[in-house]
Design an enzyme around this catalytic site. Structure first.
Site, PDB file in Angstrom:
ATOM      1  N   ALA A  41       0.824  -1.214   0.000  1.00  0.00           N
ATOM      2  CA  ALA A  41       0.000   0.000   0.000  1.00  0.00           C
ATOM      3  C   ALA A  41       0.854   1.258   0.000  1.00  0.00           C
ATOM      4  CB  ALA A  41      -0.926   0.020   1.217  1.00  0.00           C
ATOM      5  N   GLY A  46       6.417   1.056   5.671  1.00  0.00           N
ATOM      6  CA  GLY A  46       7.314   0.111   5.004  1.00  0.00           C
ATOM      7  C   GLY A  46       7.399   0.351   3.510  1.00  0.00           C
ATOM      8  N   CYS A  47       6.269   0.622   2.906  1.00  0.00           N
ATOM      9  CA  CYS A  47       6.244   0.838   1.449  1.00  0.00           C
ATOM     10  C   CYS A  47       6.940   2.144   1.081  1.00  0.00           C
ATOM     11  CB  CYS A  47       4.814   0.791   0.934  1.00  0.00           C
ATOM     12  SG  CYS A  47       4.052  -0.833   1.174  1.00  0.00           S
ATOM     13  N   THR A  48       6.853   3.134   1.943  1.00  0.00           N
ATOM     14  CA  THR A  48       7.565   4.393   1.715  1.00  0.00           C
ATOM     15  C   THR A  48       9.070   4.162   1.799  1.00  0.00           C
ATOM     16  OG1 THR A  48       5.717   5.704   2.528  1.00  0.00           O
ATOM     17  CG2 THR A  48       7.896   6.753   2.565  1.00  0.00           C
ATOM     18  N   ALA A  51      10.109   2.305  -1.413  1.00  0.00           N
ATOM     19  CA  ALA A  51      10.058   3.174  -2.594  1.00  0.00           C
ATOM     20  C   ALA A  51      11.210   4.178  -2.576  1.00  0.00           C
ATOM     21  CB  ALA A  51       8.719   3.896  -2.669  1.00  0.00           C
TER      22      ALA A  51
END
Length: 156
Positions: A41, A46-48, A51
């Site tokens: 998401a 974590g995804c930030t 990325a």
């Protein structure tokens, strides 16, 4: 259990909307090496982290001939907000019906906080110039994964 890809498998083709309002097709990237990474998401911690790690490593990945593409089930508007907020400089594609994520084995049952849930499995796929899977990495960690990938690909 979702079918997982293995080295040598043809990478499932796709044409998906991007964060910029365009569409991106895997077949349009033929002749280039691709790092396609699936994340649960946009705009979550974590995804930030992941990325931003790809963003910060983009120059060395591109110098080694790799095009980075992120894929999630987020709507394009949310991807655009994520891109703008964190200065993401590579395409993010939206797979809202999760058909591409499923084809890559990156959607299905996973463990989260000790419970079995269904969702996007954080995964990375290295696809060669001919559209074949070179590496299929499942359940990768958000932190440190890009550095490990660069070491495994002998970049830098």
């Amino acid at each position: 259990m979702t079918e997982r890809l293995s080295p040598g498998d043809p990478a499932p083709d796709f044409t998906l909307p991007t964060d910029s309002g365009d569409t991106l097709s895997l077949k349009d990237l033929r002749g280039r090496k691709v790092v396609l990474y699936a994340y649960p998401a946009a705009m979550t911690p974590g995804c930030t982290t992941q990325a931003c790690d790809f963003r910060d490593s983009l120059a060395s990945l591109q110098a080694a001939g790799y095009q980075v593409v992120g894929i999630s089930a987020d709507v394009p508007a949310k991807l655009a907000k994520f891109r703008d907020r964190d200065a993401i400089t590579f395409p993010l594609v939206s797979d809202q019906d999760k058909s591409v994520l499923t084809a890559y084995g990156a959607y299905g049952e996973k463990q989260m906080y000790g419970k079995t849930v269904t969702g996007v499995i954080r995964s990375t796929f290295v696809i060669d110039e001919n559209g074949l899977v070179e590496r299929a990495l499942y359940n990768v960690k958000a932190t440190g994964h890009v550095a490990k990938l660069r070491r495994d690909l002998a970049i830098d």
